[in-house]
Write an enzyme that holds these catalytic residues in place. Structure first.
Site, PDB file in Angstrom:
ATOM      1  N   ASP A  39     -75.223   2.666 -67.612  1.00 31.06           N
ATOM      2  CA  ASP A  39     -75.618   1.909 -66.428  1.00 31.06           C
ATOM      3  C   ASP A  39     -76.702   2.244 -65.715  1.00 31.06           C
ATOM      4  O   ASP A  39     -77.786   1.643 -65.508  1.00 31.06           O
ATOM      5  CB  ASP A  39     -74.519   1.628 -65.390  1.00 31.06           C
TER       6      ASP A  39
ATOM      7  N   GLU B 247     -68.692  -5.616 -74.916  1.00 28.50           N
ATOM      8  CA  GLU B 247     -67.400  -5.051 -75.272  1.00 28.50           C
ATOM      9  C   GLU B 247     -66.149  -5.796 -75.631  1.00 28.50           C
ATOM     10  O   GLU B 247     -65.172  -5.372 -76.040  1.00 28.50           O
ATOM     11  CB  GLU B 247     -66.818  -4.225 -74.246  1.00 28.50           C
TER      12      GLU B 247
HETATM   13  C1  BGC Z   1     -69.256  -2.818 -69.202  1.00 27.56           C
HETATM   14  C2  BGC Z   1     -69.830  -1.408 -69.514  1.00 27.56           C
HETATM   15  C3  BGC Z   1     -70.071  -0.526 -68.453  1.00 27.56           C
HETATM   16  C4  BGC Z   1     -68.943  -0.248 -67.677  1.00 27.56           C
HETATM   17  C5  BGC Z   1     -69.344   0.375 -66.397  1.00 27.56           C
HETATM   18  C6  BGC Z   1     -68.114  -2.324 -68.635  1.00 27.56           C
HETATM   19  O1  BGC Z   1     -67.071  -3.210 -67.939  1.00 27.56           O
HETATM   20  O2  BGC Z   1     -69.002  -3.475 -70.223  1.00 27.56           O
HETATM   21  O3  BGC Z   1     -71.075  -2.183 -70.275  1.00 27.56           O
HETATM   22  O4  BGC Z   1     -71.065   0.452 -68.752  1.00 27.56           O
HETATM   23  O5  BGC Z   1     -68.443  -1.532 -67.299  1.00 27.56           O
HETATM   24  O6  BGC Z   1     -70.034  -0.256 -65.563  1.00 27.56           O
END
Ligand code: BGC
Length: 766
Positions: free
Chosen positions: A355, A482
């Site tokens: 992030d 994801e």
């Molecule tokens: C996201 C990831 C992110 C993480 C922390 C997850 O819900 O899919 O891309 O790095 O949250 O923010």
């Protein structure tokens, strides 16, 4: 979506008390100053729904990762920043009854966060069964001037009777963690204490934390000499007193707590430092200390503010995001980074994710490039750990962790930890982005290339050669989306790896010319050879990019088009967010995307892709995107601006910027989305403001939302500072500092000189 937050351009206001939503409002009113911080808990305690938390940046415990079945390559330890000494606590007893808003009768509850100075205020009127009334007013702030200091003013005014008030301001380290899986009852041990200072240490990691407390009692603003009785227990220090307060008089309890932890201070000195710091402020009152901190906030706001006229809701949200991001992370300490939830909750364990590089750095580059350098150095300092991490998987080069505090991988979900290897390219992208925005080429020679070369070496090893098609593919990954795990040829992952390999190859050549000595040293240190560099170029050229010519869109991963095809608009509202209503099996089989994936690549390399490509891919993917990651709507908003979808860009911006204030993803109870707040600022600067740096030219292409009357902000780019003001009919760009430079505005080049401005009529763009 929640709609309980009110307020104006500078304040977040909760009018009325909503016990069912207390976890949400606690998150919203979190306070921090980069050094420490916690949720918007009530000083007097609360026995209803609550998560009482206070954290110290970088103070963590090595939690054990839990698996059904451990497999080689899984991380064994999950470092998490843990809940630390509760320093806000003040027990209150009124006429013999403990004050607890879950049981006490009260009305007129109001809580206000003033974003100008970081002051959190709360007030309510208590009415007991005998109709006795007491007004309670509470204020607290964490100083950004003295980062070790917390100050609270707690006042009680009986309105129609003489009240007997007892109180015990305290510091308590007998606390729990909801998320850390350690089997132990507490993760802290006591080191020492006296009647004012409590020193505790984390188990295993042995971080020391000292907290010193000073309590002052005032009656109608006059300091009162009330005897304070020390209450000293295991990991607990309280200062108890009781007194009668006459009708109409105000009792004010001022509580000051100074904290030092051993991240940057010797363990043997934390107690002394926290006492000395407390001592140094004893002669000042609450308002004096607030005004010093406020002065610094004013300075910050002068530099970072984004002004939006004509849309209070957008202005409030934008300031909230600026406030939260800038109070969570201040950037001076190279050991620290930005965690997705900052100090507002236990989830994500205070760790650093990709992030930072992809969603925070693009914003920070425009405001605080020197802070970005520290963030890059944080990763540079973890390079050896990233090399070990790759080795653990049997791979060459460096694999940066998905989730980390100390450079090692710290997450227990294989589909994320082992598969989201796209994060490795984010490290390289951040370096590239930093250098193009600051012209700090020495960074590449001194630190950048070591990281880039090792990441390229990883990709060169991680790809698989397909002899029959003479291509390289990347198998078994999870992309940024994801919702689909263990996929082959994720477009984003492949595209980024291809770019990294090519960039690394070119930078090797560049470095050889720029600083031959350095080039030789680095080659020697990592055994890099010219053949290896050539290999990177060759793999890059042959790395497969998934495109469907018929649809004319990039394909998110092999087989994506075979997924169950549903559109987000067809899913019933009551089933949203799907991650809370659908089984993982269902999600995995559908085409629903959690967050920007292909579209993220189009944004990061927006000078590589044509407008048509952006439009075609946006049109295809946006209807299939749930935006159930906080990191999604912001990216889509930027592309929407660029392709001329003004209303869509605005709606997506609204979703990104008010994600927590309106709880769009129904998960703010766990904490704020701090890194997404960084992401939500990019659409303002790069989307609506249209600021980009292409081929060394800073370009401006503003497209302000219809509802806005004026948008104004400052940006840093290539060692210069610009002030940009856009109204409905005028665009005004001032070069506030730095040398004269050629800039591009709406595709035309203009020379701009220091302290001079460029003004143009843009009414026809409306
Ligand atoms: C996201 C990831 C992110 C993480 C922390 C997850 O819900 O899919 O891309 O790095 O949250 O923010």
């Amino acid at each position: 979506m929640k709609n309980i937050m009110e307020g104006d351009e500078w304040n977040i206001v909760q009018n009325g008390f909503y016990p069912e939503d207390n976890l949400f409002t606690e998150s919203i009113f979190s306070l921090s100053n980069g050094y420490m911080g916690g949720r918007g808990n009530f000083e007097e305690g609360y026995s209803g729904k609550t998560l009482r938390s206070f954290f110290h940046a970088g103070i963590y415990y090595p939690d054990k990762s839990l698996y059904g079945w451990y497999k080689i390559g899984y991380p064994k330890i999950n470092n998490v920043v843990i809940n630390s000494t509760d320093i806000i606590g003040i027990k209150i007893f009124i006429n013999g009854n403990k004050l607890d808003l879950a049981h006490t009768n009260f009305k007129n509850f109001k809580m206000v966060l003033n974003m100008k100075n970081g002051l959190l205020e709360r007030s309510f009127l208590i009415i007991d069964e005998l109709k006795r009334e007491i007004i309670v007013k509470v204020k607290r702030f964490l100083s950004i001037h003295n980062k070790n200091l917390l100050a609270i003013s707690y006042s009680l005014t009986p309105l129609n009777h003489e009240a007997h008030i007892g109180s015990e301001p305290y510091m308590n380290c007998l606390i729990k963690n909801e998320d850390a899986q350690g089997k132990e009852e507490t993760l802290w041990e006591e080191v020492s204490k006296d009647d004012r200072t409590l020193v505790v240490k984390t188990k295993k990691t042995e971080f020391h934390l000292a907290s010193s407390m000073n309590v002052k009692i005032y009656e109608n603003k006059k300091l009162k000499d009330v005897p304070l009785i020390p209450v000293i227990k295991d990991r607990y220090i309280g200062h108890r007193f009781e007194m009668n307060v006459k009708e109409g008089k105000t009792l004010e309890i001022e509580k000051y707590v100074s904290c030092y932890n051993s991240l940057n201070t010797l363990k043997s000195e934390v107690a002394m430092k926290s006492k000395e710091n407390l001592e140094s402020v004893t002669s000042y009152g609450f308002n004096d200390l607030l005004s010093v901190s406020e002065k610094l906030w004013r300075k910050k706001w002068d530099e970072m503010d984004i002004e939006i006229d004509g849309d209070v809701s957008a202005q409030q949200a934008t300031r909230y995001n600026l406030f939260m991001l800038n109070s969570t992370f201040t950037g001076e300490d190279k050991k620290l980074n930005i965690s997705p939830k900052g100090f507002s909750g236990e989830k994500y364990g205070g760790s650093t994710y990709w992030d930072t590089e992809i969603f925070c750095i693009p914003y920070l580059l425009h405001t605080e490039p020197e802070v970005v350098k520290n963030l890059l150095l944080y990763r540079y300092n973890h390079l050896q750990k990233a090399i070990e991490n790759a080795k653990l998987l049997g791979l060459k080069g460096a694999l940066y962790p998905m989730i980390t505090l100390d450079g090692s991988e710290g997450h227990a979900e294989w589909e994320i930890t082992l598969m989201e290897i796209h994060r490795n390219s984010a490290m390289v992208y951040a370096i590239y982005n930093y250098i193009r925005s600051t012209d700090d080429y020495d960074y590449m020679a001194d630190y950048g290339f070591e990281v880039i070369g090792n990441v390229a070496r990883f990709w060169a090893d991680r790809v698989t050669y397909k002899k029959d098609r003479d291509i390289y593919v990347i198998l078994g990954v999870t992309g940024p989306d994801e919702f689909h795990n263990n996929v082959n040829n994720d477009w984003y992952t492949n595209f980024m790896a291809k770019w990294v390999l090519d960039y690394a190859y070119k930078q090797a050549g560049w470095l050889k010319g720029y600083n031959r000595q350095k080039y030789k040293e680095i080659c020697k240190k990592y055994n890099f050879t010219e053949e290896e560099f050539d290999d990177w170029e060759n793999i890059s050229k042959k790395l497969y990019i998934n495109k469907n010519e018929e649809l004319d869109v990039y394909i998110q991963f092999d087989g994506y088009l075979e997924m169950e095809d549903i559109l987000a608009s067809k899913i019933a509202k009551k089933m949203l967010p799907i991650v809370q209503h659908w089984s993982w099996d269902r999600i995995n089989r559908s085409c629903m995307i959690k967050q920007a994936d292909v579209v993220l690549g189009l944004f990061l390399f927006d000078d590589v892709f044509t407008l048509k490509e952006k439009k075609d891919n946006f049109d295809f993917y946006e209807p299939r995107t749930m935006h159930e990651s906080s990191l999604s709507a912001c990216i889509y908003s930027i592309i929407a601006s660029e392709i001329g979808y003004g209303d869509k860009a605005y709606n997506l911006y609204e979703r990104a910027s008010r994600l927590d204030l309106n709880d769009y993803n129904n998960d703010t109870i766990h904490g704020l989305h701090i890194t997404a707040m960084g992401g939500s600022l990019i659409p303002v600067i790069m989307g609506f403001g249209g600021v980009r740096i292409y081929d060394g030219i800073i370009s401006f292409n503003p497209r302000m939302p219809k509802a806005w009357k004026r948008l104004s902000f400052r940006i840093n780019a290539r060692k210069r500072r610009f002030l940009l003001t856009i109204t409905r009919d005028k665009l005004h760009i001032k070069l506030e500092s730095g040398d004269n430079i050629l800039i591009e505005v709406y595709g035309k080049k203009y020379q701009i000189s220091k302290s001079k401005f460029l003004e143009m009529d843009i009414s026809s763009n409306d």
